[in-house]
Structure formats: structure tokens, C-alpha cells
Write an enzyme that holds these catalytic residues in place. Sequence first.
Site, mmCIF file in Angstrom:
data_model
loop_
_atom_site.group_PDB
_atom_site.id
_atom_site.type_symbol
_atom_site.label_atom_id
_atom_site.label_comp_id
_atom_site.label_asym_id
_atom_site.label_seq_id
_atom_site.Cartn_x
_atom_site.Cartn_y
_atom_site.Cartn_z
ATOM 1 N N ASN A 28 1.000 -1.142 0.037
ATOM 2 C CA ASN A 28 -0.029 -0.013 0.165
ATOM 3 C C ASN A 28 0.832 1.101 0.271
ATOM 4 O OD1 ASN A 28 -1.869 2.044 0.404
ATOM 5 N ND2 ASN A 28 -2.186 1.618 2.626
ATOM 6 N N LYS B 206 0.260 4.140 -0.084
ATOM 7 C CA LYS B 206 -0.583 5.555 0.190
ATOM 8 C C LYS B 206 -0.364 6.616 -0.761
ATOM 9 C CE LYS B 206 0.239 3.547 4.816
ATOM 10 N NZ LYS B 206 -0.023 3.524 6.104
ATOM 11 N N HIS C 298 -9.610 1.374 4.497
ATOM 12 C CA HIS C 298 -8.330 1.467 5.215
ATOM 13 C C HIS C 298 -8.545 2.538 6.533
ATOM 14 C CE1 HIS C 298 -4.433 2.658 6.051
ATOM 15 N NE2 HIS C 298 -4.000 1.355 5.589
ATOM 16 N N GLU D 156 -6.939 4.728 7.654
ATOM 17 C CA GLU D 156 -6.474 6.120 7.238
ATOM 18 C C GLU D 156 -7.652 6.724 6.464
ATOM 19 O OE1 GLU D 156 -2.821 5.619 5.187
ATOM 20 O OE2 GLU D 156 -2.046 4.931 7.211
ATOM 21 N N GLU E 145 -6.000 -4.885 10.042
ATOM 22 C CA GLU E 145 -5.151 -4.266 10.322
ATOM 23 C C GLU E 145 -5.229 -3.453 11.623
ATOM 24 O OE1 GLU E 145 -2.818 -2.606 6.666
ATOM 25 O OE2 GLU E 145 -4.501 -1.365 6.829
ATOM 26 N N GLY F 166 2.065 1.938 10.863
ATOM 27 C CA GLY F 166 3.101 2.953 10.483
ATOM 28 C C GLY F 166 3.926 3.274 11.880
ATOM 29 N N SER G 30 2.758 -2.580 10.252
ATOM 30 C CA SER G 30 4.146 -2.684 10.589
ATOM 31 C C SER G 30 4.681 -4.074 10.040
ATOM 32 C CB SER G 30 4.395 -1.989 11.883
ATOM 33 O OG SER G 30 4.108 -0.880 12.220
HETATM 34 C C1 PEP Z 1 -0.927 -0.001 5.898
HETATM 35 O O1 PEP Z 1 -1.024 1.281 5.452
HETATM 36 O O2 PEP Z 1 -2.011 -0.757 5.337
HETATM 37 C C2 PEP Z 1 0.014 -0.403 6.434
HETATM 38 C C3 PEP Z 1 -0.205 -1.819 7.273
HETATM 39 O O3 PEP Z 1 1.269 0.436 6.931
HETATM 40 P P1 PEP Z 1 2.519 -0.036 7.627
HETATM 41 O O4 PEP Z 1 2.929 -1.241 7.085
HETATM 42 O O5 PEP Z 1 3.349 1.049 7.319
HETATM 43 O O6 PEP Z 1 2.384 -0.166 8.900
#
Ligand code: PEP
Length: 254
Positions: free
Chosen positions: A9, A11, A100, A102, A170, A176, A216
Site C-alpha cells: 500500500n 498510500k 483502510h 486512514e 489491520e 506505521g 508494521s
Molecule cells: C497500511 O498502510 O496498510 C500499513 C499496514 O502500513 P505499515 O505497514 O506502514 O504499518
Amino acid sequence: MRKKLLAGNWKMNKLNAELSDYFEQFTKALRLNETQVKNQVDTLFAVPYLLLEKSASIAQKFGISIAAQNVHWEKSGAFTGEVSISMLKELRVQTTLIGHSERRQYFGETDETVTKKVKACLENGMTPIVCVGERREEREQGKTSQVVSRQMQAFLEVISSPGSLIVAYEPVWAIGTGLSATSDQAQEVHALIRDILSKKFGKGTADTIRILYGGSASPKNVDDLFTKPDIDGCLVGGASLKPDEFAAMVLAGR
Ligand code: PEP
């Protein structure tokens, strides 16, 4: 047997001008020919809309799929700033993230809008990767199962068949932050999600649906995550921006 899926992803990162270099380094780091990559693990990148066309033309040569990060549920109309399923399909994009965290946190996405989007995707041949997960305070209050069940039930209520549905667990506190869920924490929620899917569609069908972990995930923890029976791949933010790191994760999925 579910084939692992490694989904990056990006973003709101990268430019069209960076794509050729990225994919060259990524495919070089895999050190496998395109048929081998395709046979062993599915790889996908969810990129910003303006990068879809060029990414698709580069990545598809390597059997890599390109996805959008969001889509609107209506076919067309007065929805300034939005993008429809048919616009994505015109670019041969068959998959999109939905819900998601965000989008939920910054852009007013709710269980209700997620539900409309999932329904529209499944009715129009688009694969939705539906993101669910609890916030930190919800986990601390012991509400993880309740929150994830609510998010799942919301969209499951309006669909009668899962079609190509993919779910991504998630935990918001892990995205992040560098603080991944442990593989045991992730497996516990993945098992809950599979159980919810079983109750809705039957065990045989639920066993075919991929459930990705995101938060992460990195080359450091992916091997451990992949020891768990219900973790069928990862949705990867930060580490997917670095071709070597993401390639290492794809290799771990073989
Ligand atoms: C994401 O944005 O879906 C995500 C899992 O980000 P990260 O791997 O940076 O935690």
C-alpha cells in the site's frame, strides 16, 4: 490451500517518474523469473490513482497486479473528486482497498460507506480488500473482538456470496508505528474473522478466503507471521516503498 498474497500500500507516495526504477529494483531483488513469482505468491501494489495506468503497464509484465486505494460505490454522477469502478476497470484495475483505517480516520469512511463500496465492488467484478481493525484504546479496553466483528458484520449483511473478497486485519495501533501485533495476537483475530466468514458462508468457502495481516509488517517479522495458519499474506505500507524490503517479504511468502 490458500496462495499467499503480498499487497503493498503506497498510500500518497511516489511519482510516475519513479516507477520504472522501483519495479526494476523490485524484480531484480526477487531474483526469480516472472512465471516463478506468479506461481508461488500473488503480488499486488495499491497505488495512488494517477500512478495506476503506468504501474499497470509495467507491473503486469511481471505477473504483478495493481490495485486502487479506494473507489466510490455509485456508477457515475455528481460526486466531485471521486472515482468509479468502471473508471478503474477501464485501466484494467480489478482490485481496490476498501475502508483502510486512514480513510476511516481522516476522510469520514464509516461501516456504512464501506458496506456500500463492498457491495458495489462484488456486484461489478471488482475485488475488494476490506480493511478492519481496532484502535489502541479499543484493544486496551478488551474490545478488539467486538470492534472487528461489528466491522465485518456490517458489510457481510448485504452480500450473499463472498465472490473474490479479501479481508485485511489491520490493528490501527500497529499501522506505521513500528509496533507490529505479535503473530499470536494477529492469529487470534484472523481466526475470529475466519469464524465469522464460516458462519456466513460455510466452512468450505471461508477456508478459501484470504485474510491478510497489516500493521508494521516487515522482512523482520514476516516469517513469524507466516507460521500462523490463518495469516494468508500481508498488507504492507512503509516496507513496500523500499523495493528490496518488499521483495524480501514476497520471497518469505513462497
Ligand atoms: C497500511 O498502510 O496498510 C500499513 C499496514 O502500513 P505499515 O505497514 O506502514 O504499518
